[in-house]
Design a protein around this motif. Sequence first.
Motif, PDB file in Angstrom:
ATOM      1  N   MET A 119       0.882  -1.227  -0.054  1.00 29.74           N
ATOM      2  CA  MET A 119      -0.019   0.006  -0.019  1.00 29.74           C
ATOM      3  C   MET A 119       0.940   1.346   0.109  1.00 29.74           C
ATOM      4  O   MET A 119       1.905   1.324   0.573  1.00 29.74           O
ATOM      5  N   ARG A 120       0.446   2.221  -1.100  1.00 27.54           N
ATOM      6  CA  ARG A 120       1.250   3.468  -0.797  1.00 27.54           C
ATOM      7  C   ARG A 120       0.411   4.108   0.055  1.00 27.54           C
ATOM      8  O   ARG A 120      -0.794   4.556  -0.469  1.00 27.54           O
ATOM      9  N   GLN A 121       0.989   5.101   1.071  1.00 24.24           N
ATOM     10  CA  GLN A 121       0.265   5.738   1.738  1.00 24.24           C
ATOM     11  C   GLN A 121       0.801   7.036   2.267  1.00 24.24           C
ATOM     12  O   GLN A 121       2.387   7.170   2.562  1.00 24.24           O
ATOM     13  N   ARG A 122       0.162   7.880   2.673  1.00 25.40           N
ATOM     14  CA  ARG A 122       0.807   9.267   3.033  1.00 25.40           C
ATOM     15  C   ARG A 122       0.415   9.463   4.629  1.00 25.40           C
ATOM     16  O   ARG A 122      -0.801   9.396   4.957  1.00 25.40           O
ATOM     17  N   PHE A 123       1.456   9.506   5.254  1.00 22.77           N
ATOM     18  CA  PHE A 123       1.222   9.712   6.709  1.00 22.77           C
ATOM     19  C   PHE A 123       1.008  11.032   7.118  1.00 22.77           C
ATOM     20  O   PHE A 123       1.589  12.191   6.588  1.00 22.77           O
ATOM     21  N   SER A 124       0.083  11.288   8.181  1.00 22.66           N
ATOM     22  CA  SER A 124      -0.343  12.454   8.604  1.00 22.66           C
ATOM     23  C   SER A 124       0.935  13.234   9.224  1.00 22.66           C
ATOM     24  O   SER A 124       1.591  12.464  10.125  1.00 22.66           O
TER      25      SER A 124
END
Length: 369
Positions: A119-124
């Motif tokens: 999964m490609r994810q942007r962290f807060s």
Amino acid sequence: MSPRARAAGRRAGTLALSALAAAALAGCAAFGNSHSTQTVTAPGSLASAQTLPSQHGQWPSLDWVDQFKDPQLRAMVDEAVKDNPNLQAAFARVEASRAMADATRSALYPHVDFDASLMRQRFSQTDLFEGTPLAGSWQNQSRLQAGLSYDFDFWGKNRKALEAALSDDRATEAESQASRLILTTSVARTYARLAALYAQRDVAERAIAQRRGLSDLSRDRLNAGLDTQVETTQARGTVASAQTDLLRVDEDILLARNQLAALLGKGPDRGLAIQRPTILAQSTPLLPDNLTIDLLGRRPDLVAARWRVEASSKDIEVARTEFLPAVTLTAFAGVASLDPSNLLMGISRTFGIGPAIRLPIFEGGKLRA
């Protein structure tokens, strides 16, 4: 750690254990009035010695059709069992019930699964990684993980559920045998009725020939002046009545053929191919001994009802276990990494194990319903 902090920790632990014990007691709720008030009548109390006296007869065997010595009847019964849609639906229900029993049996064993994800994810920037280089960045999160879970059947819930499913399976199989028995006996009964109709047709044909002879005799007596026109007219009327009876019998024969075709799961054209029955005369069967008791174990519909009762009793026991705590052990092991190139390295290992307890404290009356 200071003595005050240790004392506070002990008090917190005591409170936690007290809360856990209270929750366990609440989970083991009383059953209350959750019991059946129904009773089963004993077969021996149903007097039938005078109505159904013992005659030392034998129960029918599985090849009861062959005793009629009619190959056409044997072939029709086999065809009905093979092609009748209602019976095929009953057999399909048996297969479905067996699949449900197999699915219920799986609860007795550990469940193992494997999960793989990328999964490609942007962290807060304001969540868990706030103030770290990962905050606000995009990462490719990869994971390979095997998991195991096992439900400890301390109260026999899963075993009772399996017993209920097996009882349902046996009941469904008995119901399919009841459907088979109803179908095959319906074919034999209709076939026997067809044989009786052909016998009636023979009688009707002989009656027509006899009444025609009497009508000719009455005409000759009229010509000789021995009878009046009234007797001759009455004699002719009896011939017409006998011919009407023959037409009625022919209509009943056609109807019986159509009924047999329907039982075979075919169209009315199949009935036209049915030949005249050749059922040989059989002696009247004698009633077997202990009819009222043995019949309970031989009639498939009664056997199915018994298994349904057995399944319902096991379902009640399963419902009772819902009041008790459920303990489950879960474990997992695998690798996880924010950099897919490091996924298979030893530093990416992850694993865990631990129990879980579910305590039914308040269900709004659901468990007692």
